[in-house]
Design a protein around this motif. Structure first.
Motif, PDB file in Angstrom:
ATOM      1  N   LEU A   1       0.834  -1.198   0.000  1.00 44.56           N
ATOM      2  CA  LEU A   1       0.000   0.000   0.000  1.00 44.56           C
ATOM      3  C   LEU A   1       0.872   1.252   0.000  1.00 44.56           C
ATOM      4  CD1 LEU A   1      -3.280   0.684   1.840  1.00 44.56           C
ATOM      5  CD2 LEU A   1      -1.412   2.309   2.091  1.00 44.56           C
ATOM      6  N   MET A   2       1.909   1.280   0.827  1.00 46.44           N
ATOM      7  CA  MET A   2       2.763   2.466   0.886  1.00 46.44           C
ATOM      8  C   MET A   2       3.501   2.689  -0.425  1.00 46.44           C
ATOM      9  SD  MET A   2       4.207   2.633   4.819  1.00 46.44           S
ATOM     10  CE  MET A   2       4.813   0.941   4.938  1.00 46.44           C
ATOM     11  N   THR A   3       3.926   1.606  -1.068  1.00 50.49           N
ATOM     12  CA  THR A   3       4.605   1.728  -2.360  1.00 50.49           C
ATOM     13  C   THR A   3       3.678   2.344  -3.398  1.00 50.49           C
ATOM     14  OG1 THR A   3       6.032  -0.168  -1.886  1.00 50.49           O
ATOM     15  CG2 THR A   3       5.759   0.448  -4.196  1.00 50.49           C
ATOM     16  N   GLN A   4       2.442   1.879  -3.434  1.00 48.80           N
ATOM     17  CA  GLN A   4       1.487   2.413  -4.403  1.00 48.80           C
ATOM     18  C   GLN A   4       1.093   3.846  -4.074  1.00 48.80           C
ATOM     19  OE1 GLN A   4      -1.802  -0.241  -5.313  1.00 48.80           O
ATOM     20  NE2 GLN A   4      -0.483  -2.042  -5.169  1.00 48.80           N
ATOM     21  N   LEU A   5       1.011   4.175  -2.797  1.00 52.05           N
ATOM     22  CA  LEU A   5       0.678   5.543  -2.413  1.00 52.05           C
ATOM     23  C   LEU A   5       1.787   6.503  -2.848  1.00 52.05           C
ATOM     24  CD1 LEU A   5      -1.157   7.558  -1.035  1.00 52.05           C
ATOM     25  CD2 LEU A   5      -0.187   6.872   1.176  1.00 52.05           C
ATOM     26  N   LEU A   6       3.031   6.105  -2.648  1.00 51.79           N
ATOM     27  CA  LEU A   6       4.154   6.935  -3.089  1.00 51.79           C
ATOM     28  C   LEU A   6       4.122   7.134  -4.604  1.00 51.79           C
ATOM     29  CD1 LEU A   6       7.048   5.535  -0.870  1.00 51.79           C
ATOM     30  CD2 LEU A   6       6.178   7.887  -0.863  1.00 51.79           C
ATOM     31  N   ALA A   7       3.826   6.067  -5.340  1.00 57.35           N
ATOM     32  CA  ALA A   7       3.761   6.171  -6.806  1.00 57.35           C
ATOM     33  C   ALA A   7       2.630   7.099  -7.238  1.00 57.35           C
ATOM     34  CB  ALA A   7       3.584   4.787  -7.419  1.00 57.35           C
ATOM     35  N   GLY A   8       1.475   6.970  -6.584  1.00 54.00           N
ATOM     36  CA  GLY A   8       0.346   7.829  -6.918  1.00 54.00           C
ATOM     37  C   GLY A   8       0.643   9.293  -6.638  1.00 54.00           C
ATOM     38  N   LEU A   9       1.313   9.561  -5.530  1.00 58.04           N
ATOM     39  CA  LEU A   9       1.688  10.940  -5.202  1.00 58.04           C
ATOM     40  C   LEU A   9       2.645  11.497  -6.241  1.00 58.04           C
ATOM     41  CD1 LEU A   9       2.196  10.725  -1.334  1.00 58.04           C
ATOM     42  CD2 LEU A   9       0.648  12.299  -2.518  1.00 58.04           C
ATOM     43  N   ALA A  10       3.646  10.699  -6.604  1.00 55.03           N
ATOM     44  CA  ALA A  10       4.630  11.160  -7.581  1.00 55.03           C
ATOM     45  C   ALA A  10       3.978  11.480  -8.920  1.00 55.03           C
ATOM     46  CB  ALA A  10       5.725  10.107  -7.747  1.00 55.03           C
ATOM     47  N   ASP A  11       3.067  10.627  -9.362  1.00 47.82           N
ATOM     48  CA  ASP A  11       2.377  10.864 -10.632  1.00 47.82           C
ATOM     49  C   ASP A  11       1.529  12.137 -10.569  1.00 47.82           C
ATOM     50  OD1 ASP A  11       3.497   8.589 -11.689  1.00 47.82           O
ATOM     51  OD2 ASP A  11       1.703   7.340 -11.412  1.00 47.82           O
ATOM     52  N   ALA A  12       0.865  12.351  -9.444  1.00 45.38           N
ATOM     53  CA  ALA A  12       0.024  13.543  -9.301  1.00 45.38           C
ATOM     54  C   ALA A  12       0.870  14.811  -9.290  1.00 45.38           C
ATOM     55  CB  ALA A  12      -0.804  13.444  -8.024  1.00 45.38           C
ATOM     56  N   VAL A  13       2.021  14.756  -8.655  1.00 46.03           N
ATOM     57  CA  VAL A  13       2.912  15.918  -8.623  1.00 46.03           C
ATOM     58  C   VAL A  13       3.434  16.222 -10.028  1.00 46.03           C
ATOM     59  CG1 VAL A  13       5.157  16.739  -7.795  1.00 46.03           C
ATOM     60  CG2 VAL A  13       3.572  15.646  -6.204  1.00 46.03           C
ATOM     61  N   ALA A  14       3.717  15.177 -10.792  1.00 45.98           N
ATOM     62  CA  ALA A  14       4.284  15.365 -12.127  1.00 45.98           C
ATOM     63  C   ALA A  14       3.258  15.839 -13.159  1.00 45.98           C
ATOM     64  CB  ALA A  14       4.914  14.057 -12.609  1.00 45.98           C
ATOM     65  N   ASP A  15       1.985  15.691 -12.869  1.00 44.81           N
ATOM     66  CA  ASP A  15       0.925  16.043 -13.809  1.00 44.81           C
ATOM     67  C   ASP A  15       0.530  17.508 -13.623  1.00 44.81           C
ATOM     68  OD1 ASP A  15      -1.327  16.319 -15.376  1.00 44.81           O
ATOM     69  OD2 ASP A  15      -2.273  14.464 -14.683  1.00 44.81           O
ATOM     70  N   ASP A  16       0.839  18.355 -14.597  1.00 48.56           N
ATOM     71  CA  ASP A  16       0.541  19.787 -14.482  1.00 48.56           C
ATOM     72  C   ASP A  16      -0.949  20.074 -14.390  1.00 48.56           C
ATOM     73  OD1 ASP A  16       3.221  20.398 -14.550  1.00 48.56           O
ATOM     74  OD2 ASP A  16       3.260  20.796 -16.719  1.00 48.56           O
ATOM     75  N   ALA A  17      -1.777  19.137 -14.834  1.00 46.12           N
ATOM     76  CA  ALA A  17      -3.227  19.348 -14.782  1.00 46.12           C
ATOM     77  C   ALA A  17      -3.784  19.141 -13.374  1.00 46.12           C
ATOM     78  CB  ALA A  17      -3.927  18.413 -15.761  1.00 46.12           C
ATOM     79  N   VAL A  18      -3.009  18.522 -12.507  1.00 47.19           N
ATOM     80  CA  VAL A  18      -3.464  18.255 -11.143  1.00 47.19           C
ATOM     81  C   VAL A  18      -3.129  19.447 -10.262  1.00 47.19           C
ATOM     82  CG1 VAL A  18      -3.196  16.775  -9.112  1.00 47.19           C
ATOM     83  CG2 VAL A  18      -3.219  15.771 -11.406  1.00 47.19           C
ATOM     84  N   ARG A  19      -4.126  19.961  -9.583  1.00 48.20           N
ATOM     85  CA  ARG A  19      -3.937  21.132  -8.722  1.00 48.20           C
ATOM     86  C   ARG A  19      -4.043  20.791  -7.245  1.00 48.20           C
ATOM     87  NH1 ARG A  19      -5.729  25.371 -11.922  1.00 48.20           N
ATOM     88  NH2 ARG A  19      -5.045  26.820 -10.287  1.00 48.20           N
ATOM     89  N   VAL A  20      -4.835  19.749  -6.930  1.00 50.17           N
ATOM     90  CA  VAL A  20      -5.103  19.370  -5.541  1.00 50.17           C
ATOM     91  C   VAL A  20      -5.081  17.849  -5.448  1.00 50.17           C
ATOM     92  CG1 VAL A  20      -6.769  19.453  -3.623  1.00 50.17           C
ATOM     93  CG2 VAL A  20      -6.558  21.401  -5.186  1.00 50.17           C
ATOM     94  N   ILE A  21      -4.613  17.319  -4.320  1.00 44.67           N
ATOM     95  CA  ILE A  21      -4.599  15.874  -4.087  1.00 44.67           C
ATOM     96  C   ILE A  21      -5.459  15.585  -2.859  1.00 44.67           C
ATOM     97  CG2 ILE A  21      -3.165  13.880  -3.512  1.00 44.67           C
ATOM     98  CD1 ILE A  21      -0.833  15.423  -4.893  1.00 44.67           C
TER      99      ILE A  21
END
Length: 269
Positions: free
Chosen positions: A34-54
């Motif tokens: 779960l922690m591995t996938q959460l870290l990956a999801g966070l990284a992808d959201a940070v890298a996506d310029d279209a994402v403003r809020v998590i």
């Protein structure tokens, strides 16, 4: 249909990425997977310029039960425990340049409170319950202290760290653990209101504002988390920690509670 190996689901709409803890069979415990996938999801959201809020969300009735004690017990032979990885997760949430909002509809325990505190904003249902149960299984809330203690009022922190007692959403708001506590029926509306406000901020300015909020007390958060992770691991590997984890899994009293003269006690939650 969602794969059973997916422990964190990701969905994005109108600038908001929602990372949903989806491991209800073990109450969204902080397993390595779960922690591995959460870290990956966070990284992808940070890298996506279209994402403003998590938004950090959950399935099932429990937000997060803390460390995966089944995995912890199995890892004892290797001389390490999964709790050490929690520092990376908390640092990623804390340092995220985009606003992070935790939506808490149900109970959170131990490491789950670290996730909530690491988020910039947190909204919970009034009936959600919380507890720092670590001392009841022979360990301490070491890693999560890096994010929790800057949020909590000192007297409340001392009471709740030492007693392990349960408290509700309204008290969580009073002591600074969450931003707001609302009736369960109003939770989603409250989350939407915060998201609607957050997306109005300029991305660069939001990141800069978060930098200001991180100064100066937690400038060395990653170093502090590394030290606390080592401390946490030591407690989990201690005789008391091993006994506490075993007793929890066996649904029995720990030796230190059973030894009380004529006393009785509830198992740690």
């Amino acid at each position: 249909m969602t794969s059973p190996d997916v422990l964190v689901r990701v969905a994005t709409a109108r600038g908001v990425t929602t990372l949903t803890l989806d491991s209800p069979h073990n109450r969204n415990a902080l397993s390595t997977g779960l922690m591995t996938q959460l870290l990956a999801g966070l990284a992808d959201a940070v890298a996506d310029d279209a994402v403003r809020v998590i938004v950090l969300d959950h399935t099932g009735p429990v937000f997060c039960s803390g460390a995966d004690l089944k995995e912890t017990a199995a890892a004892y032979a290797s001389g390490t425990v999964p709790a050490g990885m929690l520092g990376d997760v908390l640092a990623a949430l804390w340092e995220c340049p985009k606003p992070v909002l935790a939506r808490v509809a149900g109970p959170a325990r131990a490491g789950g409170l670290g996730l909530i505190a690491a988020a910039d904003l947190a909204v919970c249902a009034d009936q959600a319950t919380f507890a720092f149960t670590e001392v009841r299984i022979g360990v301490i809330p070491a890693v999560i202290s890096a994010t929790v203690l800057p949020r909590l009022h000192p007297r409340a922190a001392a009471e709740l760290y030492l007693t392990g007692d349960t408290f509700d959403g309204r008290r969580a708001a009073e002591i600074g653990l969450v931003t707001a506590s609302v009736p369960a029926d109003d939770l989603d509306a409250a989350v939407r209101r915060f998201c609607d406000s957050l997306v109005r901020g300029a991305p660069g300015a939001l990141a800069g504002a978060k930098e200001l909020l991180r100064r100066p007390g937690n400038a060395e958060l990653r170093g502090d988390l590394a030290r606390l992770a080592a401390l946490s691991t030591g407690y989990f590997l201690s005789d008391e920690g091993r006994e506490g984890v075993t007793a929890f899994r066996e649904k029995r009293l720990t030796r230190w509670v059973a030894a009380l003269d004529g006393g009785s006690g509830d198992q740690a939650e």
